[in-house]
Design an enzyme around this catalytic site. Structure first.
Site, PDB file in Angstrom:
ATOM      1  CE  LYS A 201      -3.396  -2.843   0.036  1.00  0.00           C
ATOM      2  NZ  LYS A 201      -4.088  -3.416   1.179  1.00  0.00           N
TER       3      LYS A 201
HETATM    4  C1  PLP Z   1      -4.986  -4.477   1.747  1.00  0.00           C
HETATM    5  C2  PLP Z   1      -6.449  -4.437   1.815  1.00  0.00           C
HETATM    6  C3  PLP Z   1      -7.161  -4.760   2.981  1.00  0.00           C
HETATM    7  C4  PLP Z   1      -6.520  -5.375   4.185  1.00  0.00           C
HETATM    8  O1  PLP Z   1      -5.497  -4.677   4.728  1.00  0.00           O
HETATM    9  P1  PLP Z   1      -4.402  -5.431   5.617  1.00  0.00           P
HETATM   10  O2  PLP Z   1      -3.624  -4.285   6.192  1.00  0.00           O
HETATM   11  O3  PLP Z   1      -3.592  -6.303   4.710  1.00  0.00           O
HETATM   12  O4  PLP Z   1      -5.112  -6.201   6.657  1.00  0.00           O
HETATM   13  C5  PLP Z   1      -8.532  -4.584   2.979  1.00  0.00           C
HETATM   14  N1  PLP Z   1      -9.185  -4.156   1.901  1.00  0.00           N
HETATM   15  C6  PLP Z   1      -8.544  -3.871   0.756  1.00  0.00           C
HETATM   16  C7  PLP Z   1      -9.338  -3.391  -0.423  1.00  0.00           C
HETATM   17  C8  PLP Z   1      -7.170  -4.023   0.661  1.00  0.00           C
HETATM   18  O5  PLP Z   1      -6.541  -3.775  -0.490  1.00  0.00           O
END
Ligand code: PLP
Length: 402
Positions: A201
């Site tokens: 991210k």
């Molecule tokens: C990455 C992601 C999550 C989960 O986040 P984590 O930090 O990996 O638990 C939830 N929703 C979307 C759309 C994501 O891309």
């Protein structure tokens, strides 16, 4: 289509020379010396878990997105769970979300014992289509969870209007830190917005998440939920003794550590630059690939500035002699780390078996899924890396053009 010399070359899949010698991943984090120094300083500070860095990180995110409160969680998934709790989702309630997301969005509804209800997406952005959402609202609907797919903000004003006073909008903005919607930053618009700090991210903590909100009540419930459901009221402590605390709801240990926040704070300092770099990569892809008839480019609505977490093209399969799986294999053989986002959530065995979902229910999302392909996108990609992707896409598409 312009067929370059390279495009006439034999595919790596068939024994030809790959475009790249080593695999270019679809996403990758950046860690700089300043990030390392920030973490080391925290290790030396005497704090490991909840300390001053948590609040500093929360305040920085709140300020960035223009929200009154930000509450840190141990992951984006935990943050989604916290938001579902804060919205008081429980057995008998329904929550509407998109099938075209990571399963964690819908799972948060299920964790609370509520019923996940899917609605189809708009064909341009592949974000929740407000019209289909409207048709699925019932007296039991307590939340709507739009997802800013790829970093392109969902139709937030329309969804907030549908929600009215009764329904809570929990925006899964995991892809969209730094994106704007009608001149406003994502994170300050919905009732609650959820971010993830997973390494792929925009800001990496290792693991981490955050919920932003303007509601004092939601913020209080979020803080309680991430700490076992414990409420600690300073006045009661004064009256009953410093050891006093009360657990008034079932919560979890979903706290984010000072170490992770030190990394997040340092990374956040580069957010604007990295979102700008992602935009420049998108533009370079756009210029080079838009001319290829077998490719449908990502759509950007005029009222948004996306954060480009992912760059997802759609193949026009009628113009190709191969399906997406074959194009995927051919690009991987060229050492281009393509991916697919997402397998529609309702098609996973768990959602089929437990909730009776089946193929054919959400035709726009399902048709998109057959054609989607994610190209590499991360700020540390050089222009040369981007050009390798372009070259490989041209080569593979040319080989399979009908
Ligand atoms: C990455 C992601 C999550 C989960 O986040 P984590 O930090 O990996 O638990 C939830 N929703 C979307 C759309 C994501 O891309």
């Amino acid at each position: 289509m312009r067929v370059s010399v390279q495009a006439a070359e034999r595919l790596a899949l068939e024994g030809g020379k790959p475009v790249r010698a080593t695999l270019l991943p679809y996403g990758h984090h950046t860690v700089e010396e300043s990030d390392i120094a920030s973490v080391v300083a925290t290790l030396r500070s005497g704090w490991l878990t909840t300390g001053p860095k948590v609040e500093e990180f929360e305040n920085a995110i709140a300020q960035l997105v223009g929200a009154r409160h930000a509450v840190a969680f141990s992951s984006g998934t935990a943050a989604l769970h916290g938001a579902a709790f804060a919205a008081d989702l429980k057995s008998g309630d329904e929550a509407i979300t998109t099938p075209l997301t990571f399963c964690a969005t819908a799972n948060a509804v299920v964790y609370q014992g509520a019923q996940p209800v899917f609605a189809d997406v708009s064909n341009d952005t592949l974000n929740l289509d407000p019209e289909t959402v409207g048709r699925r609202i019932t007296p039991q609907t307590k939340a709507i969870l739009p997802v800013d797919f790829t970093g392109h903000p969902a139709a937030l004003d329309e969804i907030l209007q549908l929600a009215g006073e009764r329904i809570t909008v929990i925006e899964d903005a995991s892809h969209a830190l730094g994106a704007t919607y009608r001149q406003r930053r994502v994170g300050g618009i919905s009732h609650m917005s959820v971010f993830s700090f997973h390494p792929v991210k925009h800001v990496a903590c290792g693991e981490g998440g955050m919920v932003t909100t303007n509601s004092e009540r939601f913020a209080r419930r979020l803080r309680q939920f991430r700490n076992h459901g414990i409420e600690s009221d300073p006045r009661r402590r004064e009256a009953e003794g410093q050891w006093h605390y009360e657990m008034t709801a079932l919560g979890y240990n979903y706290r984010l550590s000072d170490i992770a926040c030190a990394l997040g704070i340092s990374q956040l300092g580069r957010l604007e630059a990295s979102v700008a770099r992602r935009g420049a990569i998108a533009e370079r892809y756009g210029k080079a690939l838009a001319e290829i008839p077998a490719i449908e480019m990502p759509h950007v609505r005029p009222e948004v500035e996306p954060a480009w977490h992912l760059y997802c093209i759609r193949l026009r399969l009628e113009k190709l002699t191969a399906d997406r799986a074959q194009i995927f294999r051919a690009l991987r053989a060229e050492n281009i780390g393509v991916n697919v986002h997402y397998i529609p959530v309702h098609l996973h065995p768990y959602y089929r078996d437990r909730f009776g979902r089946r193929a054919g229910e959400f035709p726009v999302a399902e048709a998109a899924y057959q054609r989607l392909l994610t190209l590499p996108m991360f700020p540390a990609m050089s222009d040369g890396d981007v050009d390798d992707v372009i070259l490989a896409v041209r080569k593979v598409i040319a080989a399979y053009s009908a």
